[in-house]
Write a protein that holds these residues in place. Structure first.
Motif, PDB file in Angstrom:
ATOM      1  N   ILE A  15       0.839  -1.205   0.000  1.00  0.00           N
ATOM      2  CA  ILE A  15       0.000   0.000   0.000  1.00  0.00           C
ATOM      3  C   ILE A  15       0.873   1.253   0.000  1.00  0.00           C
ATOM      4  N   GLU A  16       1.957   1.220   0.755  1.00  0.00           N
ATOM      5  CA  GLU A  16       2.889   2.355   0.751  1.00  0.00           C
ATOM      6  C   GLU A  16       3.502   2.553  -0.635  1.00  0.00           C
ATOM      7  N   ALA A  17       3.893   1.462  -1.270  1.00  0.00           N
ATOM      8  CA  ALA A  17       4.498   1.543  -2.603  1.00  0.00           C
ATOM      9  C   ALA A  17       3.520   2.098  -3.633  1.00  0.00           C
ATOM     10  N   ALA A  18       2.225   1.872  -3.420  1.00  0.00           N
ATOM     11  CA  ALA A  18       1.203   2.366  -4.346  1.00  0.00           C
ATOM     12  C   ALA A  18       0.879   3.836  -4.119  1.00  0.00           C
ATOM     13  N   GLY A  19       1.388   4.423  -3.042  1.00  0.00           N
ATOM     14  CA  GLY A  19       1.135   5.841  -2.767  1.00  0.00           C
ATOM     15  C   GLY A  19      -0.314   6.158  -2.471  1.00  0.00           C
ATOM     16  N   LEU A  20      -0.971   5.309  -1.670  1.00  0.00           N
ATOM     17  CA  LEU A  20      -2.387   5.513  -1.352  1.00  0.00           C
ATOM     18  C   LEU A  20      -2.619   6.500  -0.215  1.00  0.00           C
ATOM     19  N   ALA A  21      -1.581   6.778   0.551  1.00  0.00           N
ATOM     20  CA  ALA A  21      -1.750   7.668   1.701  1.00  0.00           C
ATOM     21  C   ALA A  21      -0.423   8.302   2.074  1.00  0.00           C
ATOM     22  N   GLY A  22      -0.513   9.449   2.735  1.00  0.00           N
ATOM     23  CA  GLY A  22       0.688  10.106   3.222  1.00  0.00           C
ATOM     24  C   GLY A  22       1.354   9.293   4.320  1.00  0.00           C
ATOM     25  N   TYR A  23       0.546   8.543   5.058  1.00  0.00           N
ATOM     26  CA  TYR A  23       1.054   7.732   6.158  1.00  0.00           C
ATOM     27  C   TYR A  23       0.080   6.589   6.385  1.00  0.00           C
ATOM     28  N   ILE A  24       0.602   5.431   6.726  1.00  0.00           N
ATOM     29  CA  ILE A  24      -0.248   4.287   7.052  1.00  0.00           C
ATOM     30  C   ILE A  24       0.016   3.908   8.496  1.00  0.00           C
ATOM     31  N   TYR A  25      -1.026   3.999   9.308  1.00  0.00           N
ATOM     32  CA  TYR A  25      -0.924   3.710  10.732  1.00  0.00           C
ATOM     33  C   TYR A  25      -1.241   2.244  10.973  1.00  0.00           C
ATOM     34  N   GLN A  26      -0.355   1.555  11.689  1.00  0.00           N
ATOM     35  CA  GLN A  26      -0.603   0.170  12.072  1.00  0.00           C
ATOM     36  C   GLN A  26      -1.131   0.148  13.494  1.00  0.00           C
ATOM     37  N   HIS A  27      -2.317  -0.425  13.655  1.00  0.00           N
ATOM     38  CA  HIS A  27      -2.959  -0.545  14.961  1.00  0.00           C
ATOM     39  C   HIS A  27      -2.875  -2.010  15.383  1.00  0.00           C
ATOM     40  N   SER A  28      -2.277  -2.234  16.528  1.00  0.00           N
ATOM     41  CA  SER A  28      -2.086  -3.599  17.031  1.00  0.00           C
ATOM     42  C   SER A  28      -1.393  -4.441  15.970  1.00  0.00           C
ATOM     43  N   SER A  29      -1.713  -5.699  15.949  1.00  0.00           N
ATOM     44  CA  SER A  29      -1.054  -6.589  14.987  1.00  0.00           C
ATOM     45  C   SER A  29      -1.988  -6.991  13.856  1.00  0.00           C
ATOM     46  N   HIS A  30      -3.127  -6.257  13.729  1.00  0.00           N
ATOM     47  CA  HIS A  30      -4.117  -6.720  12.756  1.00  0.00           C
ATOM     48  C   HIS A  30      -4.774  -5.630  11.900  1.00  0.00           C
ATOM     49  N   MET A  31      -4.364  -4.372  12.051  1.00  0.00           N
ATOM     50  CA  MET A  31      -5.087  -3.328  11.339  1.00  0.00           C
ATOM     51  C   MET A  31      -4.160  -2.255  10.789  1.00  0.00           C
ATOM     52  N   LEU A  32      -4.514  -1.775   9.576  1.00  0.00           N
ATOM     53  CA  LEU A  32      -3.842  -0.642   8.940  1.00  0.00           C
ATOM     54  C   LEU A  32      -4.890   0.412   8.619  1.00  0.00           C
ATOM     55  N   VAL A  33      -4.554   1.682   8.880  1.00  0.00           N
ATOM     56  CA  VAL A  33      -5.463   2.776   8.554  1.00  0.00           C
ATOM     57  C   VAL A  33      -4.714   3.789   7.699  1.00  0.00           C
ATOM     58  N   LEU A  34      -5.325   4.164   6.585  1.00  0.00           N
ATOM     59  CA  LEU A  34      -4.726   5.151   5.702  1.00  0.00           C
ATOM     60  C   LEU A  34      -4.924   6.538   6.309  1.00  0.00           C
ATOM     61  N   GLN A  35      -3.833   7.187   6.673  1.00  0.00           N
ATOM     62  CA  GLN A  35      -3.878   8.556   7.179  1.00  0.00           C
ATOM     63  C   GLN A  35      -3.524   9.463   6.003  1.00  0.00           C
ATOM     64  N   GLU A  36      -4.215  10.547   5.861  1.00  0.00           N
ATOM     65  CA  GLU A  36      -3.973  11.465   4.747  1.00  0.00           C
ATOM     66  C   GLU A  36      -4.075  10.721   3.416  1.00  0.00           C
ATOM     67  N   ALA A  37      -5.219  10.087   3.175  1.00  0.00           N
ATOM     68  CA  ALA A  37      -5.437   9.346   1.929  1.00  0.00           C
ATOM     69  C   ALA A  37      -5.223  10.257   0.721  1.00  0.00           C
ATOM     70  N   LEU A  38      -4.705   9.668  -0.354  1.00  0.00           N
ATOM     71  CA  LEU A  38      -4.355  10.436  -1.542  1.00  0.00           C
ATOM     72  C   LEU A  38      -5.128   9.953  -2.765  1.00  0.00           C
ATOM     73  N   ASN A  39      -5.362  10.872  -3.704  1.00  0.00           N
ATOM     74  CA  ASN A  39      -5.929  10.527  -5.005  1.00  0.00           C
ATOM     75  C   ASN A  39      -4.856   9.873  -5.861  1.00  0.00           C
ATOM     76  N   ASP A  40      -5.254   9.388  -7.024  1.00  0.00           N
ATOM     77  CA  ASP A  40      -4.302   8.780  -7.962  1.00  0.00           C
ATOM     78  C   ASP A  40      -3.151   9.708  -8.313  1.00  0.00           C
ATOM     79  N   ASP A  41      -3.431  11.004  -8.408  1.00  0.00           N
ATOM     80  CA  ASP A  41      -2.397  11.969  -8.807  1.00  0.00           C
ATOM     81  C   ASP A  41      -1.538  12.450  -7.638  1.00  0.00           C
ATOM     82  N   GLY A  42      -1.751  11.907  -6.451  1.00  0.00           N
ATOM     83  CA  GLY A  42      -0.967  12.279  -5.277  1.00  0.00           C
ATOM     84  C   GLY A  42      -1.533  13.445  -4.492  1.00  0.00           C
TER      85      GLY A  42
END
Length: 180
Positions: A15-42
């Motif tokens: 997901i990071e390599a695809a540039g879907l968000a400015g930051y991806i937050y990992q919650h516990s050992s089972h969840m990812l949340v896209l912080q500052e989600a981005l459009n296709d153009d960044g």
């Protein structure tokens, strides 16, 4: 589409390599949340909408939950309005809700938070059905039925509902594409 072979670390990396968000937050050992989600153009994704008559506001965040080799798509929804009688703080979120930052829309603090979940492999019809069942049918979301605009074809459209479904579908498809 089977996702059972992914680990959370692999998912985060893709997901990071695809540039879907400015930051991806990992919650516990089972969840990812896209912080500052981005459009296709960044550019930043518009994750807030406001009803033009009632001033009710919706904020959207997206994530993934991997439990028992099942991958779920998550939509965190904040609801704000002018009623100052009740405001939630981050400390009031329970369990997996805590993975989502409360989105503060304009000058209003969230009055409610909803976590919608369904399999990432769900098709667009299933996505819409789950959002309808888990969010749109709530009494507190009744204002969404009065957010109506006329589209270019002259049809009356419940634009806030359409926006929520389309934004969720777009991000879900982009996540799925990043995992190919």
């Amino acid at each position: 589409m089977p996702y059972s072979h992914y680990t959370l670390e692999t998912l985060k990396s893709l997901i990071e390599a695809a540039g879907l968000a400015g930051y991806i937050y990992q919650h516990s050992s089972h969840m990812l949340v896209l912080q500052e989600a981005l459009n296709d153009d960044g550019s930043p994704l518009n994750n807030f909408i406001q009803h033009e008559l009632s001033a009710d506001q919706i904020g959207l965040q997206f994530g993934l939950r991997l439990l028992d080799n099942k991958l779920e798509f998550l939509i965190g929804v904040t609801h704000s309005n002018q009623d100052r009688g009740y405001e939630i703080g981050a400390g009031n979120l329970k369990a997996d809700q805590r993975a989502f930052n409360l989105l503060y829309a304009f000058y209003n603090f969230p009055k409610a938070f909803y976590l919608i979940h369904f399999p990432l492999a769900a098709n667009s019809t299933q996505l819409e059905e789950e959002i309808e069942k888990q969010l749109f049918q709530l009494e507190s979301m009744g204002f969404l039925d009065t957010a109506i605009k006329t589209n270019p074809m002259g049809e009356q459209v419940k634009w806030m509902k359409t926006f929520i479904v389309q934004a969720a579908l777009d991000i879900k498809v982009r996540i799925q594409t990043s995992l190919l």
